[in-house]
Design a protein around this motif. Sequence first.
Motif, short mmCIF file in Angstrom:
data_model
loop_
_atom_site.label_atom_id
_atom_site.label_comp_id
_atom_site.label_asym_id
_atom_site.label_seq_id
_atom_site.Cartn_x
_atom_site.Cartn_y
_atom_site.Cartn_z
N TRP A 61 0.87 -1.17 0.00
CA TRP A 61 0.00 0.00 0.00
C TRP A 61 0.91 1.22 0.00
O TRP A 61 1.79 1.35 0.84
N ALA A 62 0.71 2.10 -0.98
CA ALA A 62 1.59 3.25 -1.15
C ALA A 62 0.85 4.54 -0.88
O ALA A 62 -0.30 4.72 -1.29
N ILE A 63 1.52 5.44 -0.16
CA ILE A 63 1.07 6.82 -0.04
C ILE A 63 1.91 7.60 -1.02
O ILE A 63 3.14 7.56 -0.96
N TYR A 64 1.26 8.27 -1.94
CA TYR A 64 2.01 8.96 -2.98
C TYR A 64 1.44 10.36 -3.18
O TYR A 64 0.31 10.66 -2.81
N ALA A 78 -1.65 6.10 8.66
CA ALA A 78 -0.61 7.09 8.40
C ALA A 78 -1.16 8.25 7.58
O ALA A 78 -0.69 9.39 7.69
N HIS A 79 -2.18 7.99 6.79
CA HIS A 79 -2.75 9.00 5.89
C HIS A 79 -3.94 9.73 6.53
O HIS A 79 -4.50 10.65 5.96
N ARG A 80 -4.31 9.34 7.75
CA ARG A 80 -5.53 9.82 8.41
C ARG A 80 -5.61 11.34 8.53
O ARG A 80 -6.64 11.93 8.28
N ASP A 125 -3.66 17.48 2.30
CA ASP A 125 -3.21 17.77 0.95
C ASP A 125 -4.02 16.92 -0.05
O ASP A 125 -4.01 15.69 0.00
N ALA A 126 -4.72 17.57 -0.97
CA ALA A 126 -5.55 16.87 -1.95
C ALA A 126 -4.72 16.11 -2.97
O ALA A 126 -5.22 15.21 -3.65
N ARG A 127 -3.43 16.44 -3.08
CA ARG A 127 -2.56 15.75 -4.04
C ARG A 127 -1.96 14.47 -3.47
O ARG A 127 -1.33 13.71 -4.20
#
Length: 130
Positions: free
Chosen positions: A78-81, A104-106, A110-112
């Motif tokens: 699973w990637a956060i990009y 981690a992304h919670r 940032d919309a990007r």
Amino acid sequence: MATNGPFGIDPEDFERALREAGTELRDLIGKAGGYLDRVDNASVGSLASLLGQFVQPERPRPPKPEGETAGETGSGVWAIYSIDDTGEARVDQVFPSELEALRAHRDNTDARRRVRFLPYGVPASVLDAP
């Protein structure tokens, strides 16, 4: 007692008890069958309606896809990009499970910045914006 085996039970007593239990069970099944016949004759319903009170009907399920996807087999990360101004993706972090990546992304504002499953052997360029 010594001739009745290690537990002191006479084999004939054991056979008699089993025979009596079988007879009682047969009588019980006969009584249950008579009761169900009365229920059917009284137009209260059939055996299915009687048992339907206790058993939930099976709900239809959507058809399963042909084969497992890479996400179902777990062969990937699973990637956060992040996507820059030109539309190219840059992987920031990778995680072994979706739960860890989403945690981690919670707090992301940032919309990007996005999260996506990336199967092994697939280049990160598939994350680029069209």
